[in-house]
Design a protein around this motif. Structure first.
Motif, PDB file in Angstrom:
ATOM      1  N   TRP A  61      -4.996   8.742   4.286  1.00 20.92           N
ATOM      2  CA  TRP A  61      -3.881   8.248   3.600  1.00 20.92           C
ATOM      3  C   TRP A  61      -2.617   9.589   3.532  1.00 20.92           C
ATOM      4  CZ3 TRP A  61      -2.486  12.927   1.230  1.00 20.92           C
ATOM      5  CH2 TRP A  61      -1.553  13.195   0.127  1.00 20.92           C
ATOM      6  N   ALA A  62      -2.227  10.199   4.464  1.00 17.99           N
ATOM      7  CA  ALA A  62      -1.003  11.452   4.997  1.00 17.99           C
ATOM      8  C   ALA A  62      -1.244  10.591   5.647  1.00 17.99           C
ATOM      9  CB  ALA A  62      -2.221  12.871   5.133  1.00 17.99           C
ATOM     10  N   ASN A  63      -1.669  10.116   6.724  1.00 14.25           N
ATOM     11  CA  ASN A  63      -0.883   9.125   7.757  1.00 14.25           C
ATOM     12  C   ASN A  63       0.350   7.863   6.829  1.00 14.25           C
ATOM     13  OD1 ASN A  63      -0.104   8.798  10.954  1.00 14.25           O
ATOM     14  ND2 ASN A  63      -0.770   6.650  10.448  1.00 14.25           N
ATOM     15  N   ALA A  64      -0.241   7.521   6.224  1.00 18.84           N
ATOM     16  CA  ALA A  64       0.613   6.583   4.866  1.00 18.84           C
ATOM     17  C   ALA A  64       2.179   6.594   4.260  1.00 18.84           C
ATOM     18  CB  ALA A  64      -0.619   5.698   4.146  1.00 18.84           C
ATOM     19  N   LYS A  65       1.361   7.737   4.323  1.00 15.22           N
ATOM     20  CA  LYS A  65       2.471   8.313   2.794  1.00 15.22           C
ATOM     21  C   LYS A  65       3.241   8.727   4.013  1.00 15.22           C
ATOM     22  CE  LYS A  65       2.889  12.279  -0.857  1.00 15.22           C
ATOM     23  NZ  LYS A  65       4.202  12.630  -0.091  1.00 15.22           N
ATOM     24  N   ASP A  66       3.006  10.186   5.193  1.00 10.24           N
ATOM     25  CA  ASP A  66       4.179  10.401   5.447  1.00 10.24           C
ATOM     26  C   ASP A  66       5.187   9.251   6.450  1.00 10.24           C
ATOM     27  OD1 ASP A  66       3.140  13.049   4.039  1.00 10.24           O
ATOM     28  OD2 ASP A  66       2.311  13.233   5.644  1.00 10.24           O
ATOM     29  N   GLN A  67       3.991   8.667   7.461  1.00 10.98           N
ATOM     30  CA  GLN A  67       4.671   7.590   8.187  1.00 10.98           C
ATOM     31  C   GLN A  67       5.971   6.968   7.134  1.00 10.98           C
ATOM     32  OE1 GLN A  67       2.476   5.463  10.351  1.00 10.98           O
ATOM     33  NE2 GLN A  67       2.120   7.205  12.271  1.00 10.98           N
ATOM     34  N   GLY A  68       5.303   6.504   6.105  1.00 12.08           N
ATOM     35  CA  GLY A  68       5.627   5.521   4.871  1.00 12.08           C
ATOM     36  C   GLY A  68       7.690   6.144   4.567  1.00 12.08           C
ATOM     37  N   THR A  69       7.004   7.393   4.484  1.00 15.23           N
ATOM     38  CA  THR A  69       8.261   8.080   3.587  1.00 15.23           C
ATOM     39  C   THR A  69       9.441   8.393   5.503  1.00 15.23           C
ATOM     40  OG1 THR A  69       6.700   9.057   2.257  1.00 15.23           O
ATOM     41  CG2 THR A  69       9.193  10.401   3.492  1.00 15.23           C
ATOM     42  N   HIS A  70       9.088   8.907   6.921  1.00 14.16           N
ATOM     43  CA  HIS A  70      10.349   8.743   7.444  1.00 14.16           C
ATOM     44  C   HIS A  70      10.287   7.587   8.284  1.00 14.16           C
ATOM     45  CE1 HIS A  70      10.605  10.928  11.151  1.00 14.16           C
ATOM     46  NE2 HIS A  70      11.107   9.880  11.933  1.00 14.16           N
ATOM     47  N   VAL A  71       9.629   6.344   7.894  1.00 12.83           N
ATOM     48  CA  VAL A  71      10.176   4.579   8.223  1.00 12.83           C
ATOM     49  C   VAL A  71      11.087   4.891   7.865  1.00 12.83           C
ATOM     50  CG1 VAL A  71       9.005   3.166   7.162  1.00 12.83           C
ATOM     51  CG2 VAL A  71       9.430   3.139  10.148  1.00 12.83           C
ATOM     52  N   GLY A 109       0.636  -0.976   0.197  1.00 14.58           N
ATOM     53  CA  GLY A 109      -0.171  -0.114  -0.146  1.00 14.58           C
ATOM     54  C   GLY A 109       1.486   1.222   0.027  1.00 14.58           C
ATOM     55  N   LEU A 110       0.272   2.163   0.387  1.00 19.97           N
ATOM     56  CA  LEU A 110       0.900   3.948  -0.022  1.00 19.97           C
ATOM     57  C   LEU A 110       2.333   3.636   1.216  1.00 19.97           C
ATOM     58  CD1 LEU A 110       1.060   6.210  -1.077  1.00 19.97           C
ATOM     59  CD2 LEU A 110      -0.706   7.084   0.536  1.00 19.97           C
ATOM     60  N   ALA A 111       2.049   3.246   2.456  1.00 21.47           N
ATOM     61  CA  ALA A 111       3.031   3.063   3.425  1.00 21.47           C
ATOM     62  C   ALA A 111       4.573   1.972   2.932  1.00 21.47           C
ATOM     63  CB  ALA A 111       2.694   2.702   4.913  1.00 21.47           C
ATOM     64  N   GLY A 112       4.462   1.361   2.177  1.00 22.82           N
ATOM     65  CA  GLY A 112       4.860   0.249   2.087  1.00 22.82           C
ATOM     66  C   GLY A 112       5.511   1.107   0.893  1.00 22.82           C
ATOM     67  N   ALA A 113       5.042   0.928  -0.230  1.00 22.87           N
ATOM     68  CA  ALA A 113       6.053   1.938  -1.369  1.00 22.87           C
ATOM     69  C   ALA A 113       6.605   3.797  -0.748  1.00 22.87           C
ATOM     70  CB  ALA A 113       4.548   1.939  -2.252  1.00 22.87           C
ATOM     71  N   SER A 114       5.776   3.929  -0.271  1.00 15.51           N
ATOM     72  CA  SER A 114       6.712   5.565   0.281  1.00 15.51           C
ATOM     73  C   SER A 114       7.543   4.883   1.165  1.00 15.51           C
ATOM     74  CB  SER A 114       5.868   6.876   1.240  1.00 15.51           C
ATOM     75  OG  SER A 114       4.263   7.139   0.013  1.00 15.51           O
ATOM     76  N   ALA A 115       7.602   4.231   1.539  1.00 20.05           N
ATOM     77  CA  ALA A 115       8.978   3.773   2.492  1.00 20.05           C
ATOM     78  C   ALA A 115      10.205   3.050   0.873  1.00 20.05           C
ATOM     79  CB  ALA A 115       8.647   2.438   3.854  1.00 20.05           C
ATOM     80  N   ALA A 150       3.396  -2.761   7.019  1.00 17.76           N
ATOM     81  CA  ALA A 150       2.561  -1.956   6.308  1.00 17.76           C
ATOM     82  C   ALA A 150       1.389  -2.399   6.044  1.00 17.76           C
ATOM     83  CB  ALA A 150       3.529  -0.843   5.601  1.00 17.76           C
ATOM     84  N   THR A 151       1.084  -2.945   6.912  1.00 19.39           N
ATOM     85  CA  THR A 151      -0.126  -4.788   6.313  1.00 19.39           C
ATOM     86  C   THR A 151      -1.344  -3.566   5.960  1.00 19.39           C
ATOM     87  OG1 THR A 151      -0.505  -5.109   8.369  1.00 19.39           O
ATOM     88  CG2 THR A 151       1.237  -6.319   7.280  1.00 19.39           C
TER      89      THR A 151
END
Length: 395
Positions: free
Chosen positions: A287-297, A13-19, A108-109
């Motif tokens: 959405w924003a939480n997944a994107k931003d946390q993924g980028t940060h992690v 998803g967005l979190a994993g891909a952003s990471a 990031a399930t």
């Protein structure tokens, strides 16, 4: 901490891909492998209940172009589930029976739609869900939506746009009341009623039959289409089986998104985050939480120790109403309205003990930067200042 050679990301998803992309942006040169149960490359979810249901497009917003993953040497294992996490030997077992080693692991399930016992109807979580539901939204059809939260309200808006007759059922007194409180819930109900939506509020679902939905007041609704929009459940099975600490409905993570198990991290819907600005853990399914946390992690995965501090953010579009919400408030907090509530062109603020906890701009688009600064600072302000002062100067 030595830089890891192998990073495994469970979830496309967005979190994993952003990471994954942030790792490459940071210069990480090791192996990245992503596992996802869908056979599609990572995409964002907001369009599923907005533009796709409205018929504006059949495509989601893809996180990256198809060539991005190969170009950046990110191994996408699509249609492959992770069945087991083995922290003791730093490995996972996938649905093909392969055992894969990792140095660092990101969970990031995401979430799955919550369902009611015996329920029959559409849910909305994947692109397939959205396209299937859109095909059912045709003029004159009766759509019953169980749940008056964000998804339920956005589906109602799309269904009315297609000319459907819409009934929304919810046991609470107003739509969105758990998040926004009564006054804002009344405002959203009025918006939908003006567009022809019928509400059955303060009424629960007693059961389902092949022909209809039975309510606990004895009413039976006979829809052409039933939509279940009663929230989501974080996918915690892997984390729980692996012995990770769970808290507040998610995987307990520290400020830098590390779990209780060494070399395992979590981001997005499942992360119950020890946010530096809050006294309780924060878990957000937006959405924003997944994107931003993924980028940060990504930084945490390569050994940095920086707290994630962004305020929650989400948005919605319903009919001619556009809204952005920043922060984290309780509906019982003091509500202050700047602008004209009746015309649905205003900013709502939530104060607690004189400090700003959240702000919501409705059809007002010039103050986003100031609102973010005020919410991030949890500014000490008065209701009069919020109603009358220049927001930029307050920020």
């Amino acid at each position: 901490m030595a830089e890891p050679q192998r990073i495994v990301i469970v979830g496309t998803g967005l979190a994993g891909a952003s990471a994954a992309s942030a790792l490459r942006d940071r210069g990480y040169g090791g192996k990245i492998t992503m596992f996802g149960t869908e056979n599609r490359r990572p995409y964002e979810l907001p369009a599923l209940s907005k533009d796709i249901l409205l018929g504006k497009t059949n495509e989601p917003a893809w996180v990256h172009e198809a060539s991005f993953y190969a170009d950046n040497e990110i191994d996408l294992e699509l249609g492959v589930s992770v069945l087991e996490v083995r922290p003791g030997d730093h490995s996972i077992v996938d649905s093909n029976g392969a055992v894969r080693s990792y140095d660092r692991l990101l969970l990031a399930t995401g979430s799955r739609p919550r369902v009611l016992p015996g329920a029959q109807g559409h849910v909305l979580r994947t692109l397939t869900d959205s396209l299937t539901l859109k095909s059912e939204l045709r003029e004159g059809r009766h759509v019953v939506i169980v749940g008056a939260g964000w998804i339920g309200c956005e589906v109602a808006s799309a269904a009315r746009t297609h000319g459907c007759r819409v009934t929304v059922v919810d046991p609470l007194a107003e739509p969105l009341v758990r998040v926004l409180g009564t006054e804002m819930g009344v405002m959203f109900r009025g918006l939908h009623e003006e567009h022809g939506v019928e509400f059955k509020l303060g009424t629960g679902v007693a059961g389902f039959s092949p022909s209809g939905v039975r309510l606990d007041d004895g009413t039976e609704l006979i829809p052409d289409v039933t939509v279940l929009a009663v929230g989501a459940t974080p996918r915690l099975e892997l984390a729980e089986a692996a012995g990770l600490e769970l808290a507040d409905g998610g995987v307990a993570v520290d400020a830098a998104l590390r779990t209780s198990v060494p070399d395992v991290f979590a981001a997005g819907d499942i992360a119950a985050h020890a946010h530096p600005r809050h006294t309780h853990r924060v878990r957000v399914e937006h959405w924003a939480n997944a994107k931003d946390q993924g980028t940060h992690v990504a930084g945490s995965l390569i050994g940095l120790d920086e707290p994630y501090q962004k305020s929650p953010y989400f948005f919605t579009d319903q009919y001619d109403l556009g809204m952005e919400y920043r922060g984290l408030a309780d509906p019982s907090d003091e509500l202050v309205v700047r602008g004209d509530l009746a015309s649905r062109q205003f900013i709502a603020f939530w104060l607690r003990e004189g400090r700003l906890r959240a702000a919501m701009n409705v059809n007002v688009w010039d103050d986003g930067t100031a609102l973010s600064a005020l919410v991030d600072a949890q500014a000490t302000v008065t209701p009069t200042q919020l109603r009358e002062a220049d927001l930029g100067s307050l920020a």
